[in-house]
Design a protein around this motif. Structure first.
Motif, PDB file in Angstrom:
ATOM      1  N   ILE A 181       0.841  -1.203   0.000  1.00 21.48           N
ATOM      2  CA  ILE A 181       0.000   0.000   0.000  1.00 21.48           C
ATOM      3  C   ILE A 181       0.874   1.250   0.000  1.00 21.48           C
ATOM      4  CG2 ILE A 181      -1.715   1.305   1.318  1.00 21.48           C
ATOM      5  CD1 ILE A 181      -2.828  -1.406   2.266  1.00 21.48           C
ATOM      6  N   MET A 185       0.764   3.764  -3.194  1.00 18.95           N
ATOM      7  CA  MET A 185      -0.074   4.964  -3.100  1.00 18.95           C
ATOM      8  C   MET A 185       0.799   6.191  -3.343  1.00 18.95           C
ATOM      9  SD  MET A 185      -0.817   5.365   0.936  1.00 18.95           S
ATOM     10  CE  MET A 185       0.391   6.107   2.011  1.00 18.95           C
ATOM     11  N   ARG A 296      -2.093   3.475   9.666  1.00 20.37           N
ATOM     12  CA  ARG A 296      -2.980   4.571   9.237  1.00 20.37           C
ATOM     13  C   ARG A 296      -4.437   4.198   9.502  1.00 20.37           C
ATOM     14  NH1 ARG A 296       0.148   7.788   4.649  1.00 20.37           N
ATOM     15  NH2 ARG A 296      -1.910   8.640   4.217  1.00 20.37           N
ATOM     16  N   SER A 297      -4.763   2.926   9.262  1.00 20.75           N
ATOM     17  CA  SER A 297      -6.106   2.452   9.639  1.00 20.75           C
ATOM     18  C   SER A 297      -6.274   2.573  11.143  1.00 20.75           C
ATOM     19  CB  SER A 297      -6.292   0.979   9.255  1.00 20.75           C
ATOM     20  OG  SER A 297      -5.960   0.766   7.923  1.00 20.75           O
ATOM     21  N   LYS A 299      -4.830   4.585  13.254  1.00 16.94           N
ATOM     22  CA  LYS A 299      -4.965   5.966  13.724  1.00 16.94           C
ATOM     23  C   LYS A 299      -6.419   6.427  13.568  1.00 16.94           C
ATOM     24  CE  LYS A 299      -1.933   9.923  13.724  1.00 16.94           C
ATOM     25  NZ  LYS A 299      -0.785  10.509  13.043  1.00 16.94           N
ATOM     26  N   ARG A 300      -7.005   6.079  12.449  1.00 14.91           N
ATOM     27  CA  ARG A 300      -8.410   6.431  12.215  1.00 14.91           C
ATOM     28  C   ARG A 300      -9.299   5.765  13.266  1.00 14.91           C
ATOM     29  NH1 ARG A 300     -11.037   6.698   7.014  1.00 14.91           N
ATOM     30  NH2 ARG A 300     -13.203   7.258   7.369  1.00 14.91           N
ATOM     31  N   GLU A 303      -9.031   7.518  16.571  1.00 15.48           N
ATOM     32  CA  GLU A 303      -9.806   8.765  16.582  1.00 15.48           C
ATOM     33  C   GLU A 303     -11.296   8.477  16.752  1.00 15.48           C
ATOM     34  OE1 GLU A 303      -8.611  12.002  16.624  1.00 15.48           O
ATOM     35  OE2 GLU A 303      -6.855  10.755  17.077  1.00 15.48           O
ATOM     36  N   PRO A 372      -6.295  -4.314   2.533  1.00 15.42           N
ATOM     37  CA  PRO A 372      -5.871  -3.579   3.729  1.00 15.42           C
ATOM     38  C   PRO A 372      -6.848  -3.826   4.874  1.00 15.42           C
ATOM     39  CG  PRO A 372      -6.752  -2.081   2.063  1.00 15.42           C
ATOM     40  CD  PRO A 372      -6.663  -3.426   1.422  1.00 15.42           C
ATOM     41  N   ILE A 373      -6.379  -3.631   6.096  1.00 16.97           N
ATOM     42  CA  ILE A 373      -7.259  -3.786   7.259  1.00 16.97           C
ATOM     43  C   ILE A 373      -8.019  -2.477   7.447  1.00 16.97           C
ATOM     44  CG2 ILE A 373      -7.369  -4.219   9.747  1.00 16.97           C
ATOM     45  CD1 ILE A 373      -4.892  -5.921   9.473  1.00 16.97           C
ATOM     46  N   ALA A 374      -9.333  -2.556   7.298  1.00 16.10           N
ATOM     47  CA  ALA A 374     -10.152  -1.344   7.375  1.00 16.10           C
ATOM     48  C   ALA A 374     -10.201  -0.844   8.821  1.00 16.10           C
ATOM     49  CB  ALA A 374     -11.559  -1.629   6.874  1.00 16.10           C
ATOM     50  N   PRO A 375     -10.310   0.482   8.999  1.00 16.86           N
ATOM     51  CA  PRO A 375     -10.375   1.050  10.361  1.00 16.86           C
ATOM     52  C   PRO A 375     -11.498   0.421  11.183  1.00 16.86           C
ATOM     53  CG  PRO A 375     -10.090   2.791   8.745  1.00 16.86           C
ATOM     54  CD  PRO A 375     -10.297   1.536   7.964  1.00 16.86           C
TER      55      PRO A 375
ATOM     56  N   GLN C  38      -3.537   9.244  -3.545  1.00 20.01           N
ATOM     57  CA  GLN C  38      -4.075   8.511  -4.692  1.00 20.01           C
ATOM     58  C   GLN C  38      -3.601   7.079  -4.608  1.00 20.01           C
ATOM     59  OE1 GLN C  38      -2.174   7.230  -7.429  1.00 20.01           O
ATOM     60  NE2 GLN C  38      -3.962   6.489  -8.539  1.00 20.01           N
ATOM     61  N   SER C  39      -4.484   6.154  -4.916  1.00 21.23           N
ATOM     62  CA  SER C  39      -4.065   4.746  -4.996  1.00 21.23           C
ATOM     63  C   SER C  39      -4.865   4.093  -6.110  1.00 21.23           C
ATOM     64  CB  SER C  39      -4.286   4.038  -3.659  1.00 21.23           C
ATOM     65  OG  SER C  39      -5.648   4.038  -3.322  1.00 21.23           O
ATOM     66  N   ASP C  63      -5.468   9.782   7.210  1.00 23.10           N
ATOM     67  CA  ASP C  63      -4.903   8.578   7.812  1.00 23.10           C
ATOM     68  C   ASP C  63      -5.125   7.388   6.871  1.00 23.10           C
ATOM     69  OD1 ASP C  63      -7.701   8.306   8.443  1.00 23.10           O
ATOM     70  OD2 ASP C  63      -7.334   9.286  10.361  1.00 23.10           O
ATOM     71  N   TYR C  64      -6.300   6.792   6.943  1.00 23.02           N
ATOM     72  CA  TYR C  64      -6.540   5.619   6.103  1.00 23.02           C
ATOM     73  C   TYR C  64      -6.571   6.041   4.635  1.00 23.02           C
ATOM     74  CZ  TYR C  64      -8.584   1.168   4.648  1.00 23.02           C
ATOM     75  OH  TYR C  64      -8.809  -0.043   4.054  1.00 23.02           O
TER      76      TYR C  64
END
Lengths: 385, 270, 189
Positions: A181, A185, A296-297, A299-300, A303, A372-375, C38-39, C63-64
């Motif tokens: 990822i 990205m 990043r997931s 962190k979301r 939150e 990816p592992i979703a939040p 962007q991905s 983040d995500y």
């Protein structure tokens, strides 16, 4: 891509993928030799290197396989070039023998492993973090390991520079474990001006021509200063157990000294190696430990949990190995539960469990489906009982 | 032959590990005689090897020396050469090292044609690990992994090298030091990838298992198995059948990798 | 604009959707100083099969990096519409190529159907600017990035010599917003 960002005196703004930022970081760190073999999802690093290196007077060579790529970067480093290769899963497996050689013979070099699903051919194009323990223990024998894992494009640049700096400072092979990822990205990145990038070069012995040189004689730092081939101090390099002269030595005392020093030279400096991020961990009753894109997931999710009134926090190791054990324990000091999401079946979770002991329950959120592992999945684990 | 070999040797590393009757030391001396003629600065010479009896040679030599992993010497050597083309790179490898585990590196090194010389100390057996059959073990010959005789056809190092793109290819026997000196010197002088198939008898494992006798009997047998390539035209196909030519077998001129890459740098860095 | 705006561009490999996503994200992050990621779908399907490009634009740190709550879905094939409409919340704006997506877009969505590919081929004159026509359409309909930023981003990415063609493509896309998406524009006010 005509601008030679790495040579610029002023910062340069670009919009790059992780693989491209990694390449820019390598060039900024002074990498001037790349040997590689195409493999998804890392190939863009080799492709971009083949275009950029000759413009900087550097060298790119496509080898016949990953074994040869690894051998070539070791040879190039001994001849004085900062060198690197990039690969993924199966290629990383093939490199292991010579990675061990680089660690044993103390040759600075950097290996980028853009993680894809394994074992075997696995999922060549899906994201994964299933090589984490291979990054630590891939080659045979006790050995040091320095492994960094970025979670953004800017960090892909920065950690690649760090990998070179650590490789040069510690005379070892350093691994950048990037997941697919982050590799693919794209984000904006401000590449710092050249003078704002800290560069470390291998320490040279203070010798006059004709002085005897013992290539593996270390001072109190345990890191021996290094001469390159062709600089007038002829010496021997071997993957066999050796003494301070570099020549093979089967003497039990020498073996013991060598292997302990190889591990201790990293262990005793590990505080200099720890890169990490604490996010709202001061009062965290639920601590998430996550790295790479999964962070990043996480962190979301943290939150969203905070928005629900749950005191959640995130500890993100950027240095995966050596493990920032004290820092993890500190971040977990108020934790009633620890959540470890990973795109594998629990490789780093076992380390977190070992560090925290049985007092704190550690919950894994593990996915190996190439997604990816979703939040929301991490949030469920934070909220769930 | 009055040169001082010790100026090129690490005296403190003696005695060497090779068995009495082994041909490796003879070939090593040929290499030193060639280097003595070339007068290359010792600091500029890098000798790289893999794993095996022959691969211990660099440890005895007073140059920049690199004893790598099994089969991988050529990949390390190419890294050295590309990173610093001013260095003179010599690779010493055994038949198992170069032709089995390192076979893929061998053919690609030939194809790239970097200015590197590979000398294969070919004794048709894995000596260091106890006499197992190698890719150059003759059909019918015994090894500890071929107790009933090898059923496979051996590689011809020189044919492989030529077919893969090496620009200097030669074979010599350790018994014929003059020929060995000549081809090693020519190989080192060739601007490109050179391969010397240097035959060396392993009395301890090959000789004993195959009842080929002592070193001198083995050398005699190698002579019987070979013919001088300069006499090839005068020989009938029957006389040559099943035998290996010795001498300089192939030479050509082709762009050298580092020079071509240097031109590429010139072209794109303007 | 909401803090986080998620765009999914879906269709076939070769329609230029990855580049369109990159341009959109560059317009937002480089030329307007917002954050953007962007991905894209990656794999054998990106070579002629289904293709997907995602852009997240936000005033805050992103983040995500993947889409979880789509704000805008562009479909350039029927298969893309079928696959991705079911992930779309009702708040999403759906834009589809009217020739290539014959299926009806469910009424719960705000939607615009325009002959994007045909406009590129016939009005601009080159089918390969389909992605840029789509960007013009998106820009005018959503205002998610400003026109100056988008134009700079387009010109920074397209091959030399095609600048005028691509500017024209943007314009044709924006005109199409008025012709086919007046109901959306009037709702935006």
């Amino acid at each position: 891509m005509s601008a030679e960002a790495t040579e610029k005196k002023a910062p340069v703004i670009k919009f790059l993928a992780g693989n491209e930022a990694c390449m820019e970081g390598a060039l900024a760190a002074g990498c001037r030799f790349f040997a590689g073999y195409p493999i998804s999802p890392s190939s863009e690093i080799a492709e971009k290197m083949s275009g950029r290196l000759p413009k900087l007077g550097g060298k790119f060579i496509q080898m016949e396989d990953e074994i040869a790529s690894m051998g070539a970067i070791i040879g190039a480093s001994l001849a004085g070039a900062k060198s690197m290769t990039a690969t993924s899963g199966p290629g990383f497996s093939l490199m292991q023998e010579n990675i061990g050689y680089a660690m044993m013979a103390e040759v600075p070099c950097v290996v980028v492993n853009v993680m894809r699903g394994g074992p075997s051919t696995g999922n060549p194009t899906g994201p994964s973090q299933s090589d984490v323990m291979q990054c630590r223990w891939g080659t045979h024998g006790d050995h040091p390991a320095i492994v960094l894992s970025p979670n953004s494009i800017r960090e892909a640049f920065d950690t690649t520079v760090q990998c070179f700096n650590f490789a040069e400072q510690f005379r070892t092979c350093v691994v950048l474990a990037m997941d697919e990822i982050v590799a693919h990205m794209r984000e904006k990145i401000v590449i710092p001006a050249k003078e704002d990038i800290k560069i470390v070069n291998r320490k040279k012995p203070n010798l006059k021509p004709g002085d005897p040189y013992k290539p593996y004689e270390a001072d109190a730092s345990l890191i021996p200063p290094m001469m390159n081939f062709g600089e007038g101090f002829r010496y021997h390099v071997t993957g066999l157990d050796h003494d301070a002269t570099g020549f093979p030595s089967g003497a039990p005392d020498n073996q013991e000294i060598l292997h302990r020093r190889l591990v201790d030279k990293v262990e005793m400096h590990k505080d200099e190696l720890f890169l990490f991020e604490n996010h709202r961990t001061e009062d965290a009753e639920v601590l998430v430990v996550a790295y790479g894109s999964t962070s990043r997931s996480a962190k979301r999710a943290v939150e969203e949990a905070r928005a629900q009134g749950i005191k959640a926090g995130l500890f993100r190791p950027i240095t995966l190995f050596p493990i920032p054990e004290k820092q993890i324990a500190l971040a977990a000091s108020h934790a009633k539960k620890v959540v470890v999401p990973e795109m594998n079946l629990g490789q780093y979770r076992l380390e977190v469990e070992r560090i925290l002991g049985p007092a704190v329950p550690v919950v894994g959120v593990h996915r190996v489906n190439g997604e990816p592992i979703a939040p929301s999945l991490i949030l469920s684990a934070i909220v769930g009982g | 032959m009055s040169m001082d070999y010790f100026q090129y040797l690490r005296k403190e590393r003696m005695p060497h590990i090779w068995c009495p009757g082994c041909g490796h030391g003879t070939i090593m001396k040929s290499i030193l005689r060639a280097l003595d003629k070339l007068k290359w600065a010792k600091d500029d010479v890098v000798v790289v090897s893999g794993i095996g009896c022959s691969s211990r040679t660099p440890g005895y030599l007073d140059f920049n020396t690199l004893h790598t992993t099994h089969g991988r010497a050529l990949s390390f050597a190419q890294g050295v050469k590309v990173a610093n083309p001013n260095l003179k790179v010599i690779v010493i490898s055994g038949d198992g090292d170069a032709m089995a585990i390192g076979g893929n590196h061998f053919i690609h090194a030939c194809r790239r044609n970097m200015d590197i010389t590979l000398i294969v100390f070919n004794n048709n057996i894995y000596g260091m690990t106890g006499g197992q059959a190698s890719p150059t073990t003759f059909t019918g010959s015994k090894g500890t992994t071929a107790p009933y005789g090898a059923i496979e056809q051996p590689f011809d190092v020189c044919n492989m090298a030529q077919a893969s793109g090496a620009t200097y290819v030669a074979r010599a026997l350790d018994i014929d030091a003059v020929a060995m000196d000549r081809v090693i010197l020519s190989a080192l002088q060739n601007k490109g990838f050179s391969v010397v198939d240097a035959w060396s008898q392993c009395t301890t494992y090959f000789g004993r298992q195959n009842k080929w006798g002592d070193a001198s009997e083995m050398m005699d047998r190698y002579k019987e198995m070979t013919y001088n390539v300069r006499l090839a035209e005068k020989m009938s196909p029957e006389e040559k059948a099943g035998k290996y030519p010795v001498g300089m077998l192939f030479q050509t001129s082709r762009p050298e990798w580092c020079e071509e890459y240097g031109k590429l740098i010139e072209r794109v860095s303007k | 604009m909401s803090k986080r705006y998620e765009i999914r561009l879906a269709g076939l490999g070769g329609q230029g959707l990855v580049l369109a996503g990159v341009i959109l994200a560059e317009a937002a992050s480089i030329f307007e100083n917002k954050n953007a990621v962007q991905s894209q779908s990656y794999g054998p399907e990106s070579r002629g099969g289904a293709s997907k490009s995602e852009v997240i634009i936000s005033d805050e740190e992103i983040d995500y990096p993947k889409a979880t709550h789509i704000d805008l879905l562009l479909c350039l094939t029927d298969a893309a519409a079928e696959k991705y409409l079911k992930d779309c919340p009702e708040t999403a704006l759906v834009i589809a190529d009217s020739d290539l997506v014959p299926s009806a877009i469910p009424e719960k969505y705000r939607s615009v159907k325009a002959p994007i590919t045909r406009l590129a081929r016939e009005t601009v004159g080159k089918e390969f600017v389909t992605n840029i026509v789509a960007l013009g359409l998106i820009q005018e309909l959503t205002g998610i990035v400003g026109l100056p930023a988008l134009e700079k981003a387009v010109l920074g990415r397209v091959p030399k010599g095609t600048e005028d063609l691509n500017k024209r493509a943007l314009e044709v896309g924006r005109e199409a917003a008025h012709e086919y998406g007046a109901h959306i524009l009037s709702a935006r006010g």
